[in-house]
Scaffold this motif. Structure first.
Motif, short mmCIF file in Angstrom:
data_model
loop_
_atom_site.label_atom_id
_atom_site.label_comp_id
_atom_site.label_asym_id
_atom_site.label_seq_id
_atom_site.Cartn_x
_atom_site.Cartn_y
_atom_site.Cartn_z
N ASP A 84 5.51 7.09 0.29
CA ASP A 84 6.83 6.56 0.42
C ASP A 84 7.93 6.84 -0.76
O ASP A 84 8.77 6.05 -1.17
N GLY A 85 7.73 8.00 -1.30
CA GLY A 85 8.63 8.34 -2.59
C GLY A 85 7.99 7.75 -3.85
O GLY A 85 8.52 8.10 -4.73
N ASN A 86 6.78 7.07 -3.74
CA ASN A 86 6.37 6.61 -5.14
C ASN A 86 5.04 7.26 -5.43
O ASN A 86 4.48 7.86 -4.64
N ILE A 87 5.00 7.35 -6.73
CA ILE A 87 3.44 8.24 -7.46
C ILE A 87 2.65 7.03 -7.81
O ILE A 87 3.29 6.22 -8.73
N GLU A 88 1.46 6.97 -7.15
CA GLU A 88 0.67 5.85 -7.70
C GLU A 88 -0.65 6.62 -8.35
O GLU A 88 -1.28 7.54 -7.95
N LEU A 89 -1.01 6.05 -9.42
CA LEU A 89 -2.15 6.28 -10.39
C LEU A 89 -3.31 5.32 -9.88
O LEU A 89 -3.12 4.20 -9.83
N SER A 90 -4.54 6.04 -9.54
CA SER A 90 -5.71 5.04 -9.51
C SER A 90 -6.56 5.55 -10.45
O SER A 90 -7.17 6.57 -10.34
N VAL A 91 -7.38 4.57 -11.14
CA VAL A 91 -8.26 4.67 -12.19
C VAL A 91 -9.39 4.06 -11.96
O VAL A 91 -9.36 2.88 -11.97
N PRO A 92 -10.54 4.66 -11.43
CA PRO A 92 -11.89 3.77 -11.33
C PRO A 92 -12.42 3.59 -12.59
O PRO A 92 -12.52 4.17 -13.44
N ILE A 93 -13.06 1.96 -12.74
CA ILE A 93 -13.73 1.72 -13.82
C ILE A 93 -14.92 1.01 -13.49
O ILE A 93 -14.72 0.20 -12.34
N PRO A 94 -16.24 1.24 -13.88
CA PRO A 94 -17.12 0.78 -13.24
C PRO A 94 -17.61 -0.91 -13.90
O PRO A 94 -18.33 -1.47 -13.07
N ASN A 95 -16.89 -1.14 -14.75
CA ASN A 95 -16.94 -2.64 -15.54
C ASN A 95 -15.74 -3.17 -15.53
O ASN A 95 -14.76 -2.28 -16.01
N PRO A 96 -15.54 -4.39 -15.57
CA PRO A 96 -16.59 -5.49 -15.04
C PRO A 96 -17.11 -4.96 -13.56
O PRO A 96 -16.51 -4.54 -12.82
N SER A 97 -18.32 -5.60 -13.40
CA SER A 97 -19.16 -5.59 -12.09
C SER A 97 -18.16 -6.10 -10.98
O SER A 97 -17.61 -7.19 -11.22
N PRO A 98 -18.33 -5.74 -9.83
CA PRO A 98 -18.63 -4.46 -9.26
C PRO A 98 -18.02 -3.30 -9.45
O PRO A 98 -18.51 -2.24 -8.68
#
Length: 78
Positions: free
Chosen positions: A20-34
């Motif tokens: 929808d015209g937006n740019i999204e960053l997604s950054v995976p992190i393993p901690n904190p669990s889960p």
């Protein structure tokens, strides 16, 4: 309604989506669990820099997301 489109990724480092015209960053992190995906929608200035320069324009933001994840939207892997 537009579907989320993957613009670029570096597995387990970052994912960049457009929706929808937006740019999204997604950054995976393993901690904190889960483990979590940390989500941030670029503001207009960041979006323009990203579209002009590429991922280098948001490297500082990605590092901030990893280090200060509690300041961002967090989606649990569970």
């Amino acid at each position: 309604m537009n579907k989320k489109k993957l613009l670029e990724k570096k597995d387990w480092k970052y994912y960049v989506f457009e929706e929808d015209g937006n740019i999204e960053l997604s950054v995976p992190i393993p901690n904190p669990s889960p483990g979590f995906d940390i989500i941030y929608i670029l503001n207009e200035s960041e979006k323009e820099k990203y579209l002009h320069t590429g991922i280098q324009a948001v490297e500082d933001r990605i590092e901030d997301m990893k280090n200060n994840f509690s300041n961002y939207k967090m989606n649990s892997w569970k």
